[in-house]
Scaffold this active site. Structure first.
Site, PDB file in Angstrom:
ATOM      1  N   HIS A 113       0.937  -1.293  -0.141  1.00  0.00           N
ATOM      2  CA  HIS A 113       0.019   0.201  -0.106  1.00  0.00           C
ATOM      3  C   HIS A 113       1.022   1.199  -0.032  1.00  0.00           C
ATOM      4  CE1 HIS A 113      -3.533   2.537   1.075  1.00  0.00           C
ATOM      5  NE2 HIS A 113      -2.711   3.048   1.597  1.00  0.00           N
ATOM      6  N   GLU A 165       1.506   3.801  -3.392  1.00  0.00           N
ATOM      7  CA  GLU A 165       0.951   5.144  -3.323  1.00  0.00           C
ATOM      8  C   GLU A 165       2.115   6.152  -3.517  1.00  0.00           C
ATOM      9  OE1 GLU A 165      -1.244   8.332  -3.060  1.00  0.00           O
ATOM     10  OE2 GLU A 165      -1.854   6.466  -2.730  1.00  0.00           O
ATOM     11  N   LYS A 200       3.004   5.764  -7.358  1.00  0.00           N
ATOM     12  CA  LYS A 200       1.731   6.323  -8.124  1.00  0.00           C
ATOM     13  C   LYS A 200       1.986   7.973  -8.273  1.00  0.00           C
ATOM     14  CE  LYS A 200      -2.070   6.231  -6.286  1.00  0.00           C
ATOM     15  NZ  LYS A 200      -2.406   7.576  -5.878  1.00  0.00           N
ATOM     16  N   ASN A 201       2.369   8.484  -7.278  1.00  0.00           N
ATOM     17  CA  ASN A 201       2.549   9.845  -7.013  1.00  0.00           C
ATOM     18  C   ASN A 201       3.743  10.394  -8.067  1.00  0.00           C
ATOM     19  OD1 ASN A 201       0.180  10.092  -5.383  1.00  0.00           O
ATOM     20  ND2 ASN A 201       1.525  10.502  -3.496  1.00  0.00           N
TER      21      ASN A 201
END
Length: 387
Positions: A233, A237, A240-241
């Site tokens: 997780h 994240e 992805k950013n």
């Protein structure tokens, strides 16, 4: 079992006077080896009501504008129902196989009941943000509330994997992987993030992954005793950013790759995600861990495809996953250049201990007068600075 609201409230008040008992990953491993169901029951039937009572007491400290939101009332009712379900069990149950089975089935029901708590609570918070009634104490509350939720789900999931119907991964002890290959997690998270980026932009930057050991070895496996889903997780994240920042901010038409460096130190394992996505102005960096703050437009909630960004929960929740087991996530951004985001994990399982919020006089004061009082005056400030 409490039969009315007054009795339940009195029991909740009494239970909240007890302190939660944090455990370590090392203890979860040891328990996973022994697989003693009565011992698990004996701990959980006491510990879960304590943790839930602290959550409910803290819910009552929220501003009226939030407490009156329908979604928040639903969440509070969920936890009151779960508290009531759990206090129905007593110490004698650990010696009765039928009670043990009933307790495990009840935990399965509770896990299903709370599946959408994050989304439900978010609805109320988003409504306040849109109405410009967002109180600074809400960020403080949400950090504590979601940390407690993570901790409770870990205990319940671990019990259900060991004694319920949830599948245990080969070589694991409950939900703990004793030799989690960090690069495998990064590879998988990067693949998922690139797939999402390709869908939204038609392209995605390259992701280059390297490892480094304190002893100077490069390319060797870095492993950690950890919960695989939590690490995935967090890494997903951050990558992805980084992908979004890179593809939206090419330099002279060139999309720079995202670099991930996995570092095994003596006491820390660090995962650094670096991009050349133009960075973030200093004045906005403090807001990146605020709930419902995002530099992206709000996504379409009805879309079946997950958004790349926009809800504003990715970074704050990821940091909570890291902090829950005594780690952290930190960002360093240079406007005009790019951003480094670093996940810190404990290298030793005995140091990876739960970090749990306590509801007490100190936390109550935080909501009433503590850190929410503005005591700085800055000429031309665009945003109040809270001490």
């Amino acid at each position: 079992m409490p039969s009315n609201i007054k009795c339940l409230s009195a029991l909740l008040d009494k239970t909240s006077l007890y302190r939660p008992s944090p455990i370590t990953v090392a203890q979860l491993i040891e328990f996973g080896k022994k697989r003693d169901e009565p011992t698990s029951y004996g701990f959980l039937h006491k510990e879960l009501p304590i943790r839930i009572s602290h959550m409910v007491k803290e819910l009552h400290m929220l501003p009226d504008s939030l407490l009156q939101q329908h979604s928040v009332k639903l969440v509070k009712d969920m936890y009151l129902k779960t508290f009531e379900d759990l206090v129905a069990f007593d110490e004698d149950g650990m010696h009765d196989e039928q009670v043990l089975g009933k307790f495990t089935r009840r935990l399965q029901e509770i896990k299903r009941r709370h599946q959408t708590v994050v989304e439900t609570m978010a609805e109320g918070i988003l409504a306040l943000r849109k109405d410009s009634r967002f109180d600074p104490s809400i960020n403080y509350f949400l950090d504590r509330f979601y940390t407690s939720r993570i901790a409770i789900r870990v205990l319940i999931s671990n019990h259900l994997v060991l004694f319920g119907t949830e599948e245990e991964c080969p070589g694991h002890y409950g939900i703990i992987d004793p030799s989690l290959d960090v690069q495998d997690i990064v590879d998988d998270a990067a693949s998922s993030a690139k797939h999402l980026c390709n869908y939204h932009y038609g392209d995605s930057p390259a992701v280059k992954i390297n490892t480094f050991h304190q002893n100077g070895c490069h390319g060797d496996e870095v492993s950690v005793v950890y919960i695989a889903s939590h690490l995935h997780h967090m890494v997903f994240e951050l990558i992805k950013n980084a992908l979004r920042a890179s593809i939206e901010n090419p330099h002279n038409g060139e999309i720079h790759p995202v670099h991930v460096l996995i570092i095994q130190g003596k006491r820390d394992i660090s995962i650094k995600v670096s991009d050349r996505g133009n960075g973030i102005p200093m004045r906005l960096q403090d807001q990146l861990f605020d709930y419902h703050y995002s530099t992206a437009p709000e996504p379409d909630k009805d879309s079946r495809i997950p958004p790349l960004a926009g809800f504003g929960y990715g970074l704050p929740l990821s940091r909570l996953y890291a902090r829950y087991l005594n780690g952290n996530i930190r960002l360093v951004s240079c406007e005009g250049y790019g951003t480094d985001a670093v996940i810190y994990l404990q290298n030793f399982s005995e140091d990876a201990s739960e970090v749990l919020p306590l509801f007490n006089k100190t936390s109550q004061a935080k909501y009433q007068i503590g850190t929410m009082v503005q005591d700085w005056n800055v000429a031309g400030s665009l945003r109040p600075i809270w001490s």
